[in-house]
Design an enzyme around this catalytic site. Structure first.
Site, PDB file in Angstrom:
ATOM      1  N   TYR A 136      12.042  13.105 -12.072  1.00 46.24           N
ATOM      2  CA  TYR A 136      12.215  13.068 -13.547  1.00 46.24           C
ATOM      3  C   TYR A 136      13.884  13.936 -13.829  1.00 46.24           C
ATOM      4  O   TYR A 136      14.567  13.267 -14.528  1.00 46.24           O
ATOM      5  CB  TYR A 136      11.279  14.157 -14.382  1.00 46.24           C
ATOM      6  CG  TYR A 136      11.412  14.031 -15.501  1.00 46.24           C
ATOM      7  CD1 TYR A 136      10.720  13.452 -16.480  1.00 46.24           C
ATOM      8  CD2 TYR A 136      11.960  15.262 -16.291  1.00 46.24           C
ATOM      9  CE1 TYR A 136      10.692  13.524 -17.806  1.00 46.24           C
ATOM     10  CE2 TYR A 136      12.314  15.438 -17.587  1.00 46.24           C
ATOM     11  CZ  TYR A 136      11.553  14.396 -18.316  1.00 46.24           C
ATOM     12  OH  TYR A 136      11.448  14.596 -19.898  1.00 46.24           O
TER      13      TYR A 136
ATOM     14  N   LYS B 204      17.016  11.897 -15.473  1.00 46.63           N
ATOM     15  CA  LYS B 204      17.594  12.420 -16.792  1.00 46.63           C
ATOM     16  C   LYS B 204      19.226  12.599 -16.651  1.00 46.63           C
ATOM     17  O   LYS B 204      20.050  12.256 -17.672  1.00 46.63           O
ATOM     18  CB  LYS B 204      16.754  13.727 -17.468  1.00 46.63           C
ATOM     19  CG  LYS B 204      15.276  13.243 -17.697  1.00 46.63           C
ATOM     20  CD  LYS B 204      15.380  12.281 -18.738  1.00 46.63           C
ATOM     21  CE  LYS B 204      13.964  11.700 -19.212  1.00 46.63           C
ATOM     22  NZ  LYS B 204      13.845  10.580 -20.254  1.00 46.63           N
TER      23      LYS B 204
END
Ligand SMILES: NC(=O)c1ccc[n+]([C@@H]2O[C@H](COP(=O)([O-])OP(=O)(O)OC[C@H]3O[C@@H](n4cnc5c(N)ncnc54)[C@H](O)[C@@H]3O)[C@@H](O)[C@H]2O)c1
Length: 271
Positions: free
Chosen positions: A170, A174
């Site tokens: 994650y 990002k």
């Protein structure tokens, strides 16, 4: 300029919104829930035609009906479906002015690098990062023809800061969204296209509420880092997206637009 009151999902009145997006078409991915849903409501309240893309047909349709927009079922990891999403927006309303590339996941099998398998890693990269590549690739040609457009890609404050409570894929995804947004913002600036990365802090979603109700210590561990002393509401993120989508942000480009209650600026927070 006319004004109206935007009402949140809980029914509490929010800041009155200007009608900054009258006649504009906004495509939102992940519009069925959370930040995407709050943004669909906000952009519609500001006058935009909203195209709600989501893999969840029930939630996406409901969102589109509520805001008087159009629903398109889309898996944002699929190039053809993403192209069809933006084509529907153009064919229905005649332009693609705003792309809020927001759909994302944070599944529990994405954890410490020591425990996260390759499949879990790849799935998160596909949904969170490859999707943004596909959406930008599909949106930019329409915007180039118009000589105008605003793209907002949802990254996260973890693209800027490290967390010992790791979700490794994650965070890396990002970081990728942030770097890609910056580069696109630079490349297409002289063609009237702005590209910004939205970096939310933790948002008060049902999932987060449930998690922290079960484990108050976990909630406290995070809350202590937020100067404002609370999590964000989805409507607060929607307000930031509306600003980035509108001409009020005409000189804001290629940024990591933090909406994090001051987390990234903090060393010691108030007691
Ligand atoms: N909630 C937070 O605390 C927080 C903080 C920082 C960043 N973000 C980011 O904000 C974005 C939205 O988060 P949220 O909390 O509103 O999430 P959410 O889970 O409430 O909503 C996400 C939506 O995306 C849709 N979706 C998931 N996979 C999809 C796919 N493959 N194709 C199309 N649609 C898909 C889901 O059906 C859902 O409607 C995400 O990118 C997330 O990483 C969230």
């Amino acid at each position: 300029m006319t004004e109206e009151t935007v009402t949140s999902s809980e029914g509490s009145p929010q800041t009155p919104a200007c009608r900054r997006l009258v006649g504009r078409t906004a495509v939102i991915t992940g519009a069925g829930s959370g930040i995407g849903l709050a943004t669909a409501r906000r952009l519609a309240a500001e006058g935009a035609h909203v195209v709600c893309g989501d893999i969840d047909e029930t939630a996406g349709k409901k969102a589109a009906e509520e805001v008087g927009g159009t629903f398109v079922k889309v898996d944002v990891t699929d190039a053809e479906q993403v192209e069809a999403l933006f084509k529907t927006a153009y064919d229905t309303y005649g332009s693609v002015d705003v792309a809020f590339n927001n759909a994302g996941i944070s599944p529990p099998d994405d954890d410490s690098i020591l425990d996260t398998g390759l499949e879990a890693w790849k799935r998160v990269q596909e949904v969170n990062l490859t999707s943004v590549y596909l959406c930008c690739k599909a949106a930019i040609p329409y915007m180039r023809r118009q000589g105008k457009g605003s793209i907002i890609n949802t990254a996260s404050f973890v693209a800027r800061m490290g967390a010992a409570t790791s979700q490794i894929s994650y965070t890396a995804s990002k970081g990728g969204v942030l770097a890609m947004s910056r580069e696109l913002g630079v490349q297409f600036a002289r063609e009237g296209i702005r590209v910004n990365a939205l970096c939310p802090g933790p948002v008060n979603t049902p999932l987060l509420q449930e998690l922290f109700a079960k484990d108050p210590e976990r909630a406290a561990r995070r809350l202590v880092h937020i100067p404002v002393g609370r999590f964000a509401e989805a409507e607060e993120l929607a307000a930031a997206v509306a600003f980035l989508a509108s001409d009020d942000s005409s000189f804001v480009n290629a940024t990591d637009f933090l909406v994090d209650g001051g987390i990234s600026g903090a060393y010691v927070t108030p007691l």
